[in-house]
Motif scaffolding. Structure first.
Motif, PDB file in Angstrom:
ATOM      1  N   ALA A  74       3.004  -6.880   1.164  1.00 44.93           N
ATOM      2  CA  ALA A  74       4.225  -7.859   0.813  1.00 44.93           C
ATOM      3  C   ALA A  74       3.812  -9.232   0.614  1.00 44.93           C
ATOM      4  CB  ALA A  74       5.419  -7.650   1.534  1.00 44.93           C
ATOM      5  N   GLU A  75       3.167  -9.708   1.671  1.00 41.44           N
ATOM      6  CA  GLU A  75       2.432 -11.245   1.463  1.00 41.44           C
ATOM      7  C   GLU A  75       1.323 -11.157   0.566  1.00 41.44           C
ATOM      8  OE1 GLU A  75       1.368 -11.667   5.615  1.00 41.44           O
ATOM      9  OE2 GLU A  75       3.323 -12.080   6.351  1.00 41.44           O
ATOM     10  N   LEU A  76       0.477 -10.436   0.265  1.00 42.77           N
ATOM     11  CA  LEU A  76      -0.748 -10.191  -0.751  1.00 42.77           C
ATOM     12  C   LEU A  76       0.255 -10.243  -2.243  1.00 42.77           C
ATOM     13  CD1 LEU A  76      -3.311  -9.901  -1.849  1.00 42.77           C
ATOM     14  CD2 LEU A  76      -2.711  -7.404  -1.850  1.00 42.77           C
ATOM     15  N   MET A  77       1.329  -9.395  -2.212  1.00 44.93           N
ATOM     16  CA  MET A  77       2.066  -9.416  -3.610  1.00 44.93           C
ATOM     17  C   MET A  77       2.638 -10.736  -4.120  1.00 44.93           C
ATOM     18  SD  MET A  77       1.319  -6.474  -4.830  1.00 44.93           S
ATOM     19  CE  MET A  77       2.417  -6.344  -6.000  1.00 44.93           C
ATOM     20  N   GLN A  78       2.843 -11.703  -2.930  1.00 45.48           N
ATOM     21  CA  GLN A  78       3.305 -13.076  -3.345  1.00 45.48           C
ATOM     22  C   GLN A  78       2.103 -13.742  -4.201  1.00 45.48           C
ATOM     23  OE1 GLN A  78       4.114 -14.419   0.761  1.00 45.48           O
ATOM     24  NE2 GLN A  78       6.198 -14.647   0.158  1.00 45.48           N
ATOM     25  N   GLN A  79       0.987 -13.389  -4.057  1.00 43.62           N
ATOM     26  CA  GLN A  79       0.165 -14.098  -4.773  1.00 43.62           C
ATOM     27  C   GLN A  79      -0.007 -13.548  -6.240  1.00 43.62           C
ATOM     28  OE1 GLN A  79      -3.718 -13.942  -2.626  1.00 43.62           O
ATOM     29  NE2 GLN A  79      -2.501 -13.693  -0.835  1.00 43.62           N
ATOM     30  N   TRP A  80       0.753 -12.427  -6.597  1.00 42.10           N
ATOM     31  CA  TRP A  80       0.671 -11.785  -7.803  1.00 42.10           C
ATOM     32  C   TRP A  80       1.827 -11.699  -8.401  1.00 42.10           C
ATOM     33  CZ3 TRP A  80      -3.935 -10.346 -10.103  1.00 42.10           C
ATOM     34  CH2 TRP A  80      -5.138 -10.526  -9.207  1.00 42.10           C
ATOM     35  N   PRO A  81       2.735 -12.708  -8.868  1.00 42.44           N
ATOM     36  CA  PRO A  81       4.121 -12.518  -9.142  1.00 42.44           C
ATOM     37  C   PRO A  81       4.255 -11.885 -10.483  1.00 42.44           C
ATOM     38  CG  PRO A  81       3.151 -14.524  -9.751  1.00 42.44           C
ATOM     39  CD  PRO A  81       2.017 -14.010  -9.134  1.00 42.44           C
ATOM     40  N   GLN A  82       3.104 -11.524 -11.233  1.00 36.86           N
ATOM     41  CA  GLN A  82       3.533 -10.859 -12.410  1.00 36.86           C
ATOM     42  C   GLN A  82       3.557  -9.179 -12.161  1.00 36.86           C
ATOM     43  OE1 GLN A  82       0.734 -12.059 -11.448  1.00 36.86           O
ATOM     44  NE2 GLN A  82      -1.304 -10.949 -12.253  1.00 36.86           N
ATOM     45  N   ALA A  83       3.023  -8.866 -10.885  1.00 42.38           N
ATOM     46  CA  ALA A  83       3.065  -7.509 -10.416  1.00 42.38           C
ATOM     47  C   ALA A  83       4.183  -6.950  -9.567  1.00 42.38           C
ATOM     48  CB  ALA A  83       1.586  -7.174  -9.757  1.00 42.38           C
ATOM     49  N   GLU A  84       4.352  -5.772  -9.366  1.00 41.48           N
ATOM     50  CA  GLU A  84       5.627  -5.307  -8.607  1.00 41.48           C
ATOM     51  C   GLU A  84       5.235  -4.509  -7.172  1.00 41.48           C
ATOM     52  OE1 GLU A  84       9.267  -4.949 -11.780  1.00 41.48           O
ATOM     53  OE2 GLU A  84       8.353  -3.039 -10.911  1.00 41.48           O
ATOM     54  N   TYR A  85       6.016  -4.662  -6.222  1.00 41.01           N
ATOM     55  CA  TYR A  85       5.716  -3.926  -5.183  1.00 41.01           C
ATOM     56  C   TYR A  85       6.757  -2.819  -4.930  1.00 41.01           C
ATOM     57  CZ  TYR A  85       4.284  -3.488   0.047  1.00 41.01           C
ATOM     58  OH  TYR A  85       4.237  -3.042   1.305  1.00 41.01           O
ATOM     59  N   ASN A  86       6.301  -1.393  -4.887  1.00 32.74           N
ATOM     60  CA  ASN A  86       7.257  -0.558  -5.012  1.00 32.74           C
ATOM     61  C   ASN A  86       7.048   0.172  -3.550  1.00 32.74           C
ATOM     62  OD1 ASN A  86       8.800   1.938  -5.887  1.00 32.74           O
ATOM     63  ND2 ASN A  86       6.581   3.174  -5.851  1.00 32.74           N
ATOM     64  N   ILE A  87       8.013   0.536  -2.864  1.00 32.56           N
ATOM     65  CA  ILE A  87       8.073   1.035  -1.464  1.00 32.56           C
ATOM     66  C   ILE A  87       8.934   2.359  -1.726  1.00 32.56           C
ATOM     67  CG2 ILE A  87       8.444   1.005   1.001  1.00 32.56           C
ATOM     68  CD1 ILE A  87       8.535  -1.866   0.537  1.00 32.56           C
ATOM     69  N   GLU A  88       8.184   3.566  -1.372  1.00 30.69           N
ATOM     70  CA  GLU A  88       8.952   4.921  -1.460  1.00 30.69           C
ATOM     71  C   GLU A  88       8.963   5.599  -0.180  1.00 30.69           C
ATOM     72  OE1 GLU A  88       6.234   6.553  -4.500  1.00 30.69           O
ATOM     73  OE2 GLU A  88       5.421   7.709  -2.888  1.00 30.69           O
ATOM     74  N   GLY A  89       9.899   6.524  -0.078  1.00 29.38           N
ATOM     75  CA  GLY A  89      10.066   7.188   1.260  1.00 29.38           C
ATOM     76  C   GLY A  89      11.434   7.850   1.288  1.00 29.38           C
ATOM     77  N   ASN A  90      11.782   8.413   2.104  1.00 30.21           N
ATOM     78  CA  ASN A  90      13.022   9.021   2.542  1.00 30.21           C
ATOM     79  C   ASN A  90      14.044   7.939   3.024  1.00 30.21           C
ATOM     80  OD1 ASN A  90      15.313  10.488   3.606  1.00 30.21           O
ATOM     81  ND2 ASN A  90      14.207  12.210   3.748  1.00 30.21           N
ATOM     82  N   CYS A 109       9.939  -7.035  -2.568  1.00 26.31           N
ATOM     83  CA  CYS A 109      10.289  -5.560  -2.664  1.00 26.31           C
ATOM     84  C   CYS A 109      11.109  -5.348  -3.848  1.00 26.31           C
ATOM     85  CB  CYS A 109      11.181  -5.360  -1.570  1.00 26.31           C
ATOM     86  SG  CYS A 109      11.544  -3.271  -1.382  1.00 26.31           S
ATOM     87  N   HIS A 110      10.477  -5.080  -5.065  1.00 23.63           N
ATOM     88  CA  HIS A 110      10.752  -4.972  -6.561  1.00 23.63           C
ATOM     89  C   HIS A 110      11.499  -3.584  -6.722  1.00 23.63           C
ATOM     90  CE1 HIS A 110       7.495  -7.753  -6.670  1.00 23.63           C
ATOM     91  NE2 HIS A 110       8.262  -8.614  -7.319  1.00 23.63           N
ATOM     92  N   GLN A 111      11.061  -2.552  -6.103  1.00 19.14           N
ATOM     93  CA  GLN A 111      11.706  -1.323  -6.293  1.00 19.14           C
ATOM     94  C   GLN A 111      11.432  -0.422  -5.287  1.00 19.14           C
ATOM     95  OE1 GLN A 111      11.112   1.287 -10.239  1.00 19.14           O
ATOM     96  NE2 GLN A 111       9.338   1.773  -8.803  1.00 19.14           N
ATOM     97  N   VAL A 112      12.435   0.300  -5.004  1.00 15.45           N
ATOM     98  CA  VAL A 112      12.462   1.252  -3.876  1.00 15.45           C
ATOM     99  C   VAL A 112      12.660   2.763  -4.303  1.00 15.45           C
ATOM    100  CG1 VAL A 112      15.068   0.958  -3.185  1.00 15.45           C
ATOM    101  CG2 VAL A 112      13.434   1.941  -1.462  1.00 15.45           C
ATOM    102  N   THR A 113      11.644   3.608  -4.260  1.00 15.84           N
ATOM    103  CA  THR A 113      11.851   4.871  -4.714  1.00 15.84           C
ATOM    104  C   THR A 113      12.351   5.789  -3.501  1.00 15.84           C
ATOM    105  OG1 THR A 113      10.108   4.562  -6.318  1.00 15.84           O
ATOM    106  CG2 THR A 113      10.586   6.937  -5.852  1.00 15.84           C
ATOM    107  N   PHE A 114      13.611   6.458  -3.605  1.00 12.60           N
ATOM    108  CA  PHE A 114      13.883   7.127  -2.866  1.00 12.60           C
ATOM    109  C   PHE A 114      13.491   8.801  -2.869  1.00 12.60           C
ATOM    110  CE2 PHE A 114      18.342   5.155  -1.908  1.00 12.60           C
ATOM    111  CZ  PHE A 114      17.557   4.057  -1.366  1.00 12.60           C
ATOM    112  N   VAL A 115      12.732   9.318  -1.710  1.00 15.11           N
ATOM    113  CA  VAL A 115      11.930  10.377  -1.926  1.00 15.11           C
ATOM    114  C   VAL A 115      12.669  11.424  -0.937  1.00 15.11           C
ATOM    115  CG1 VAL A 115       9.896  11.709  -2.089  1.00 15.11           C
ATOM    116  CG2 VAL A 115       9.992   9.512  -2.952  1.00 15.11           C
ATOM    117  N   PRO A 116      13.129  12.613  -1.323  1.00  8.66           N
ATOM    118  CA  PRO A 116      13.409  13.657  -0.170  1.00  8.66           C
ATOM    119  C   PRO A 116      12.765  14.300   0.446  1.00  8.66           C
ATOM    120  CG  PRO A 116      13.691  14.724  -2.294  1.00  8.66           C
ATOM    121  CD  PRO A 116      13.240  13.228  -2.556  1.00  8.66           C
TER     122      PRO A 116
END
Length: 264
Positions: A74-90, A109-116
């Motif tokens: 997440a800290e790394l992604m601050q250096q890439w504002p044009q890119a997205e950070y997607n966290i997936e899980g249950n 934390c741009h996107q969260v993907t809910f996975v069952p």
């Protein structure tokens, strides 16, 4: 930038975004106590090569992505504002704790993907089922969106489920593509692609965004994107990291981008 209003990838509108899942880098690293290969280095090289985002799936047992990885990335992604950070899980395991904490710290934390997935599963192998899962999911979807995080639901290719996903106020669905990958390998992709295309059309009619992922690779990605309309993002990990062992991160990411561009 409000990720509910924009993909965060405005320069790439009209093209499918590539999010690189770095779980398998962490899995290899965890076999020895040496810190190599570096998850941060892998993510950096992928972004430098043109990847549009980074995906992680932190499971409760930390078999691959560990807690510190989520925050360091997440800290790394601050250096890439044009890119997205997607966290997936249950969302009923540890996922929402990460989302809440990242937002509280002001980290991406741009996107969260809910996975069952269950704790015991080696990998994700099915999507959410409605109406069975709807009541439990609804408050967590609302919470994530209230935090300013886009919500994507991991779904099987079932056109009839798209209205239910939208009724829950999900922003996107991620089409679970393992059945397509297996059929493509057997030379039978034509038998399963209509269901994916129909699901995508149904999602678009409901105003849902479309992501896709699981066992997509350089051999099958272009065909999938040509057949399935409106895919905004593919999340690719296992095959991409395997390819990188032979080609290197930079050339591998560029090759996947070529597959995406060939579909367009």
């Amino acid at each position: 930038m409000n990720p509910l209003l924009t993909t965060g990838l405005d320069a790439h509108r009209g093209a499918t975004a590539l999010s690189v899942n770095v779980n398998k880098v962490a899995l290899l690293r965890n076999t020895r106590d040496l810190g190599i290969p570096s998850v941060l280095r892998a993510a950096t090289l992928a972004l430098e090569a043109g990847a549009h985002g980074i995906t992680v799936h932190p499971r409760p047992d930390e078999r691959h992505i560990r807690r510190h990885d989520v925050y360091e990335l997440a800290e790394l992604m601050q250096q890439w504002p044009q890119a997205e950070y997607n966290i997936e899980g249950n969302p009923f395991h540890n996922l929402m704790d990460f989302v809440r904490d990242l937002v509280a710290r002001g980290l991406p934390c741009h996107q969260v993907t809910f996975v069952p997935d269950s704790v015991e599963q080696s990998t994700s192998d099915h999507g959410w089922q409605f109406p069975h899962d709807a009541e439990r999911l609804a408050p967590l979807i609302d919470e994530a969106r209230a935090l300013g995080v886009r919500v994507s639901l991991f779904m099987d290719p079932q056109p009839e489920a798209m209205a239910a996903a939208r009724a829950l106020r999900a922003d996107r669905v991620e089409l679970y593509t393992e059945t397509y990958a297996r059929a493509h390998l057997a030379g039978e992709a034509a038998s399963v692609l209509p269901a994916f295309a129909a699901t995508a059309h149904a999602a678009l009619r409901e105003g849902l965004g479309i992501n896709a992922g699981h066992d997509l690779n350089r051999d099958n990605l272009t065909d999938f994107l040509r057949a399935v309309p409106g895919v905004q993002e593919v999340s690719i990990g296992h095959a991409l990291i395997a390819d990188a062992l032979e080609l290197g991160y930079t050339e591998t990411v560029r090759d996947y981008l070529r597959c995406i561009h060939a579909a367009a």
